[in-house]
Design a protein around this motif. Structure first.
Motif, short mmCIF file in Angstrom:
data_model
loop_
_atom_site.label_atom_id
_atom_site.label_comp_id
_atom_site.label_asym_id
_atom_site.label_seq_id
_atom_site.Cartn_x
_atom_site.Cartn_y
_atom_site.Cartn_z
N ARG A 1 0.85 -1.36 -0.17
CA ARG A 1 -0.29 0.17 0.08
C ARG A 1 0.74 1.31 0.05
NH1 ARG A 1 -5.39 -1.48 3.37
NH2 ARG A 1 -6.08 -3.20 1.98
N GLY A 2 2.05 1.31 0.09
CA GLY A 2 3.07 2.11 -0.09
C GLY A 2 3.54 3.06 1.27
N LEU A 3 4.50 3.74 1.01
CA LEU A 3 5.28 4.55 2.05
C LEU A 3 4.22 5.37 2.90
CD1 LEU A 3 8.48 5.61 0.47
CD2 LEU A 3 8.13 3.63 1.94
N PRO A 4 2.98 5.84 2.50
CA PRO A 4 2.34 6.89 3.37
C PRO A 4 1.96 5.85 4.66
CG PRO A 4 2.03 7.41 1.21
CD PRO A 4 2.72 6.34 1.24
N TRP A 5 1.46 4.60 4.27
CA TRP A 5 0.94 3.51 5.27
C TRP A 5 2.25 3.38 6.23
CZ3 TRP A 5 -3.94 0.84 5.67
CH2 TRP A 5 -4.69 1.34 4.76
N VAL A 6 3.32 3.15 5.80
CA VAL A 6 4.55 2.91 6.37
C VAL A 6 4.74 3.96 7.39
CG1 VAL A 6 6.98 2.26 6.37
CG2 VAL A 6 5.41 1.25 4.74
N GLY A 7 4.90 5.04 6.97
CA GLY A 7 5.11 6.42 7.74
C GLY A 7 4.02 6.48 8.69
N ALA A 8 2.75 6.47 8.51
CA ALA A 8 1.57 6.44 9.37
C ALA A 8 1.95 5.41 10.77
CB ALA A 8 0.54 6.17 8.89
N GLY A 9 2.29 4.20 10.07
CA GLY A 9 2.64 3.24 11.11
C GLY A 9 4.01 3.56 12.12
N PHE A 10 4.98 4.13 11.65
CA PHE A 10 5.99 4.51 12.22
C PHE A 10 5.58 5.52 13.26
CE2 PHE A 10 9.77 3.61 8.95
CZ PHE A 10 9.35 2.38 9.40
N ILE A 11 4.67 6.57 12.71
CA ILE A 11 4.24 7.52 13.76
C ILE A 11 3.39 6.77 15.03
CG2 ILE A 11 2.62 9.42 14.15
CD1 ILE A 11 3.42 10.33 11.16
N ALA A 12 2.50 5.95 14.60
CA ALA A 12 1.85 5.23 15.59
C ALA A 12 2.74 4.55 16.70
CB ALA A 12 0.84 4.52 14.94
N LEU A 13 3.70 3.91 16.17
CA LEU A 13 4.61 3.22 17.08
C LEU A 13 5.39 4.14 17.88
CD1 LEU A 13 5.94 0.51 14.52
CD2 LEU A 13 4.42 -0.05 16.34
#
Length: 110
Positions: free
Chosen positions: A32-44
């Motif tokens: 699904r791409g980097l925006p999903w990964v970035g949002a995951g990093f923020i949540a973590l």
């Protein structure tokens, strides 16, 4: 009130960590791409912040107890978000983990 606050913080931390990991999973494994990964990093990162608000001052105790919340919360997340169906052993294991949370965090000490 301290126990209720602590339990609420564990739930918020679990939502942030499990949700963050799920977002990273979606971004990478489901492409699904980097925006999903970035949002995951923020949540973590938010998970790490939330843990600092626990009333107990012992990092090791909080992280150990949180592990049980993480186990049970992961099964609930899977059931709600991914339609995962835990078997009785999953449920028994989660119950044991949650019992461990209660013993580690809220047993009388003196």
């Amino acid at each position: 009130m301290t126990v209720a606050r602590s339990l609420l913080l564990f739930v918020v931390a679990a939502l942030a960590e499990i949700g963050g990991a799920w977002l990273v999973w979606q971004g990478v494994r489901e492409q699904r791409g980097l925006p999903w990964v970035g949002a995951g990093f923020i949540a973590l990162g938010l998970y790490g912040l939330v843990a600092t608000f626990q009333p107990d001052a012992d990092f090791g105790r909080i992280l150990a107890a949180y592990g049980g919340v993480f186990v049970a919360g992961s099964l609930v997340w899977g059931m709600v978000v991914d339609k995962f169906r835990p078997d009785r052993w999953d449920l028994i294991g989660a119950a044991i983990c949650l019992l461990g949370v209660l013993v580690i965090m809220y047993a009388p000490r003196g």
